[in-house]
Every structure is written in structure tokens, then in C-alpha cells.
Design an enzyme around this catalytic site. Structure first.
Site, short mmCIF file in Angstrom:
data_model
loop_
_atom_site.label_atom_id
_atom_site.label_comp_id
_atom_site.label_asym_id
_atom_site.label_seq_id
_atom_site.Cartn_x
_atom_site.Cartn_y
_atom_site.Cartn_z
CG ASP A 96 -2.08 0.98 1.10
OD1 ASP A 96 -1.82 2.19 0.98
OD2 ASP A 96 -3.23 0.53 1.13
CG ASN A 126 -7.97 6.49 5.70
OD1 ASN A 126 -6.78 6.78 5.77
ND2 ASN A 126 -8.69 6.73 4.61
CE LYS A 158 -4.69 4.23 4.53
NZ LYS A 158 -5.78 3.96 3.57
CG ASP A 188 -9.78 1.67 -3.23
OD1 ASP A 188 -8.90 1.55 -4.10
OD2 ASP A 188 -9.82 2.63 -2.43
CB CYS A 235 -13.57 6.15 -6.49
SG CYS A 235 -13.35 4.89 -7.76
CB CYS A 288 -16.37 16.57 -8.79
SG CYS A 288 -15.41 15.55 -9.92
#
Length: 372
Positions: free
Chosen positions: A62, A70, A86, A130, A191, A333
Site C-alpha cells: 500500500d 479512514n 499505513k 478498491d 469512487c 468535484c
């Protein structure tokens, strides 16, 4: 086989008391090596369960750091971990659960350059990512190397989990037997805005962990292609079985590209120039996100954004009112996807009221990632 010390045997004593489960199965877990893609909403609960069960080697990849947004679903992290890598926090937490575990923390992303090599060296690949891009990359790497893959996905209140196993020596069942091609970007919710109920990721993550433990320990039924589908609002769990498509050619090489579905398709103009124009008053910054999204990321206050959430647009007149006399309008956005669609949908209307719509590439999330 692993030589389990007294502390470890005591730690898993309740597990050893299970019917049909004894020291042989526990040693298989201790000897197993898994690669987990993603230390997020799925990766955190499943790694917690794998470490607690006694899986001896966990490799996690990651590239992200912990953010306060989170921790409602990424249960290995706390508020005090904000800003930390992480994978480093994961390593600490897993070792606290199982002192003898070996954790390889890789800061980075799964890519076409490393996927096959990383996958070839493990007993089981677990995809907690994801994005469609990473899911299809991991599935293809697993099929090329013949590595079994535990796969999961969550959106809003729903999730699915499955075991896939297909390779060069045995035509089993792979992800592409269910989804032959990676879906187009327009087929997936944005997402940044789809949302997720945090406890749903824990349910799916632990279904994934259960499949992993069963496969690695050699207990129960491990059925490649059986997909479990969970609906949190209905409180239902159902399953269906995917069969190998005889017409599909097995994957033998990675594709040239694995497109990310969450960005705008066109890079567009320079974000620095657009922000500067809004700060000078030469352009209007128009935020079309929902109100809660500005809590996560936003353009500088000096751009003085005008807010027009898409959910509040009931007719073209609402857009006309927001754009009237604005001149150049920088529409943004979270990721650039919705703003790109907005520019396409309302470009002609804008010209009718003397406005020019410009998409802000990368969205507010991209700006904050680059500029903090």
C-alpha cells in the site's frame, strides 16, 4: 513445518479445540505466506483476523498514509496514526496480535512491473484493493502464476467475496469468467462519492479471511468461483457459483495498461493555472460535490468557490442561475469524473448565458494530494 512455541499454542488454544482442527492445521497456517493488496477497509479487518488465527507470514502492499476519514472502517488505525504510512502501522498492530508473525511492509502500489513477481512467491494472493484497475491486474497476475486469489469488493451497504483459482497447468475458475473485461469508467459509481458503511467492510473482510484460513489450513470446502454476496440493509447472505467459460482464453500475459476508473479521461488544462485564475477573480470556481465532501478535501479558500451540489440541481434553470454572468467557470468535484460529465452536459447551456465551462482535472482530491 513450523515449530510453534508454548506462547503461540496457548494463544490459539481455543482454535485448537475445534473439531477436525488440530496442530497440523495450525502449523499449515504458521507456514503460509500471503500477499495482501491494500491496507484499507477490507485489508485491515482481514489482516487482523489472519494474524489472530496464526498465519505466519503476511506481506502487505500500500502506498497511502492514514487519514482521519479512514478510521471509521480501517480498524487497525487510530486517530493518533494520522499521517503515518499505513503499512508501517499494520506491521505494528499485527505483531501486537501475534508476536511471532513475519510482516513484510511494502510501501508502493501493485503494478504491471511487480505484480507477477510478487504473486509468484506467495501461497495465496488476497485482493483488498478498491479499484477495478488493481482488481483486474491482481486477478491476471494470479492466473498467470496459478496462485489462488481471495477477492472482495464493497460498495455502500453491499459486498461480495470469493475464491478464484485458475492457472497455466489447470483451467480452473478466474475472475474473468465472471467479468471478462474490465468495466468502463461510466459503469462504476464515482469512487469519491459512492460511500461505504464501515461495518460492511469488516463483514466482507472477515468472509475473505475465512476463505483464506480454510484454504491455507485445508479445512472445510474451498470452492473456486463461489461468490458470497452480502446485503447489510436486508441482513442477507446468499451465494452463487461461477463456472469456467469454455470460450475464454486463459490469461497468459498482463495487458499493456490497466486503466484507473476514478479519474477524468482527459488530462485537461494545468490545475495550477486554473486555481490561480480563480484566486485572481478571472474565473469562478464551481464546486458540484455534495456538502460533506468538502470536509475531506477542497481547493484553497482564496478561490472563493461557489457551491452547486449535483443533488440539488432539479432543472437546467438551477445551472443557469449559478452560471449567469460568470464568464470562465472552473468546475470541480472530487476526482474529475463528475466535473467532466458536467462540462459535457451543460457546456451548451453555459454558452447560452455567456459562460465557458472548464473541467478541473484530478479534482479536489488530486489537488490536495499534490499540495497538502
Amino acid at each position: 513445518m513450523a515449530n510453534l512455541d508454548k506462547q503461540e499454542l496457548t494463544r490459539v488454544a481455543r482454535q485448537l479445540a475445534l473439531p477436525g482442527y488440530d496442530l497440523d492445521e495450525q502449523e499449515r497456517l504458521a507456514d503460509a505466506r500471503v500477499l495482501v493488496i491494500g491496507a484499507g477497509g477490507l485489508g485491515c479487518p482481514l489482516m487482523q483476523s489472519l494474524a489472530a488465527a496464526g498465519v505466519g507470514h503476511v506481506e502487505v502492499i500500500d502506498d497511502d498514509t492514514v487519514d482521519i476519514s479512514n478510521i471509521h472502517r480501517q480498524i487497525l488505525f487510530g486517530a493518533s496514526d494520522q499521517g503515518r504510512l499505513k503499512v508501517e502501522v499494520v506491521a505494528e498492530r499485527l505483531k501486537a496480535l501475534q508476536p511471532g508473525i513475519e510482516v513484510t511492509a511494502r510501501r508502493g502500489r501493485l503494478s504491471a512491473d511487480n505484480a507477477v513477481a510478487l504473486t509468484r512467491d506467495v501461497d495465496l494472493l488476497i485482493d483488498g484493493s478498491d479499484s477495478f484497475a488493481t482488481k483486474f491486474l491482481s486477478a491476471d497476475a494470479a492466473e498467470i502464476t496459478g496462485t489462488p486469489l481471495v477477492w472482495g469488493t464493497v460498495l455502500r451497504f453491499d459486498g461480495q467475496a470469493a475464491l478464484w483459482h485458475c492457472g497455466p497447468t489447470e483451467r480452473g475458475v478466474g475472475l474473468r469468467d465472471l467479468f471478462p473485461e474490465q468495466p468502463d469508467a461510466s459503469a462504476a459509481p464515482d469512487c469519491a462519492t459512492a460511500g461505504v458503511l464501515g461495518v460492511t467492510t469488516a463483514v466482507i473482510g472477515n468472509l475473505m479471511a475465512t476463505e483464506a484460513i480454510k484454504y491455507l489450513a485445508g479445512i472445510g470446502e474451498s470452492v473456486p468461483g463461489r461468490v458470497m454476496a452480502y446485503d447489510a440493509l436486508r441482513g442477507s447472505l446468499r451465494s452463487f457459483t461461477v463456472r469456467a467459460d469454455p470460450a475464454r482464453e486463459p490469461v497468459t500475459a498482463l495487458q499493456e495498461t490497466y486503466a484507473d476508473v476514478c479519474g477524468a479521461p482527459d488530462p485537461g488544462p494545468d490545475p495550477e493555472e486554473l486555481v490561480a485564475a480563480a484566486e485572481r477573480g478571472e474565473a469562478l470556481a464551481l464546486d458540484i460535490r455534495e456538502p460533506h465532501e468538502k470536509l475531506l478535501a477542497d481547493l484553497p479558500e482564496s478561490t472563493n468557490p461557489r457551491r452547486l451540489p449535483l443533488s440539488e440541481i432539479s432543472s437546467p434553470a438551477d445551472v443557469e442561475a449559478a452560471l449567469d454572468g460568470a464568464g470562465r467557470v472552473v468546475v470541480y468535484c472530487a476526482s474529475g469524473r463528475r466535473s467532466s460529465n458536467f462540462v459535457e452536459d451543460y457546456g451548451e447551456l453555459a454558452r447560452g448565458v455567456g459562460a465557458e465551462l472548464v473541467n478541473f482535472p484530478g479534482g479536489a482530491n488530486g489537488w490536495v494530494k499534490e499540495h497538502g
